[in-house]
Design a protein around this motif. Structure first.
Motif, PDB file in Angstrom:
ATOM      1  N   GLN A 114       0.833  -1.200   0.000  1.00 52.67           N
ATOM      2  CA  GLN A 114       0.000   0.000   0.000  1.00 52.67           C
ATOM      3  C   GLN A 114       0.871   1.255   0.000  1.00 52.67           C
ATOM      4  N   ASP A 115       0.253   2.368  -0.347  1.00 52.89           N
ATOM      5  CA  ASP A 115       0.887   3.670  -0.194  1.00 52.89           C
ATOM      6  C   ASP A 115       0.801   4.057   1.287  1.00 52.89           C
ATOM      7  N   PRO A 116       1.939   4.207   1.969  1.00 55.34           N
ATOM      8  CA  PRO A 116       1.904   4.533   3.404  1.00 55.34           C
ATOM      9  C   PRO A 116       1.113   5.799   3.716  1.00 55.34           C
ATOM     10  N   ASN A 117       1.066   6.736   2.764  1.00 53.25           N
ATOM     11  CA  ASN A 117       0.341   7.986   3.012  1.00 53.25           C
ATOM     12  C   ASN A 117      -1.153   7.764   3.233  1.00 53.25           C
ATOM     13  N   GLU A 118      -1.675   6.666   2.677  1.00 49.90           N
ATOM     14  CA  GLU A 118      -3.095   6.365   2.857  1.00 49.90           C
ATOM     15  C   GLU A 118      -3.409   5.920   4.284  1.00 49.90           C
ATOM     16  N   PHE A 119      -2.381   5.506   5.002  1.00 50.05           N
ATOM     17  CA  PHE A 119      -2.578   4.997   6.370  1.00 50.05           C
ATOM     18  C   PHE A 119      -1.680   5.746   7.356  1.00 50.05           C
TER      19      PHE A 119
END
Length: 287
Positions: free
Chosen positions: A131-136
């Motif tokens: 996943q894109d870490p920015n989403e979490f």
């Protein structure tokens, strides 16, 4: 009515280590409300109910049973340590005569075999997707603070978010993480995440040769931190098997209680999870 209760420490051969589960073998189904009230009363991370499929069955002779797992607040779809504990109760205390037991569950049929002083569970494999870490970012911040993150993966099947820290973070970093369960739960309200795994690469060159370490937090299910989590290793096993290029893995969950798991990722898309157990309490719940 009296309900037998066994408290079994799973994924350990030492009392008061590993993950305790309450195991209740019952002769007939109860209401969902009563299951939940019992689990809340016992207040362990999991209470598991074993029921016979046929009324004529015996806990000693039947090879198939139904399993349902409850945290203090909700019923869950998969629980490794309570499945391990259930097999231990049937094999050790009910003297079940079969070499393999099959449990009918929300996650399909789960088989458990006895192998000397261990139990081997046949579980589904749940590969996570990067996943894109920015989403979490809020979840990651609540879970690992300012520690540097290597990558983030999500298992949509289990709703477990796996956060791998960089290899510069050693086991002590993982062990000393202070996670505020309320802040973690408040950081994610979309329903995409029901548990957070934090993991680091292990040190297989030093005895006993753990391939990776982890901790697991699930305040969304009423579990601030789970001591040793079989279901999390259906995600971890898939990830680390590919990352390390090996099918057989030795894992350690670094909670305050701690526990070890043997994993074997199979070519048929499933995983064998093995561990030991210790029974620390036997009694009866009176209703």
């Amino acid at each position: 009515m009296e309900i037998p209760v066994f408290t079994v420490d799973a994924f350990t051969n030492v009392p008061f280590k590993g993950n305790p589960a309450a195991v209740c073998p019952i002769t007939h189904e109860l209401t969902d409300d009563l299951y939940q009230k019992i689990a809340a009363e016992i207040n362990l991370s999991e209470t598991v109910f074993i029921t016979k499929i046929q009324t004529s069955d015996s806990f000693s002779t039947a090879s198939r049973f139904r399993l349902r797992w409850f945290t203090p607040t909700t019923e869950v779809n998969l629980c490794g340590h309570a499945t391990l504990a259930s097999a231990a109760v049937l094999f050790q205390h009910k003297k079940n005569v079969n070499p393999v037991l099959v449990f009918e569950t929300r996650s399909g049929d789960l088989a458990v075999a006895q192998l000397k002083d261990e139990y081997v569970m046949d579980f589904p494999l749940n590969p996570p997707v990067q996943q894109d870490p920015n989403e979490f970012s809020d979840v990651i911040k609540a879970a690992v603070g300012n520690n540097t993150v290597h990558s983030v993966h999500l298992s949509t099947t289990t709703k477990k978010l796996m956060v791998r820290l960089t290899d510069s973070c050693d086991r002590s970093v993982l062990t000393h993480l202070k996670v505020d369960a309320v802040a973690l739960q408040n950081s994610e309200r979309s329903g995409r995440v029901k548990g957070v795994i934090v993991t680091i690469k292990g040190s297989p060159e030093s005895q006993p040769g753990y391939d990776f370490y982890s901790r697991y937090f699930a305040p969304w299910n009423g579990i601030p931190e789970d001591p040793v989590t079989g279901s999390a290793h259906t995600v971890l096993g898939s990830y680390w098997s590919k990352e390390l290029g090996k099918k057989k893995l030795l894992a350690y969950q670094c909670s305050s209680r701690g526990g070890g798991l043997k994993l074997e990722v199979r070519d048929d898309g499933r995983i064998n999870i093995s561990g030991q157990t210790v029974t620390v309490l036997r009694g009866a719940l009176t209703l």
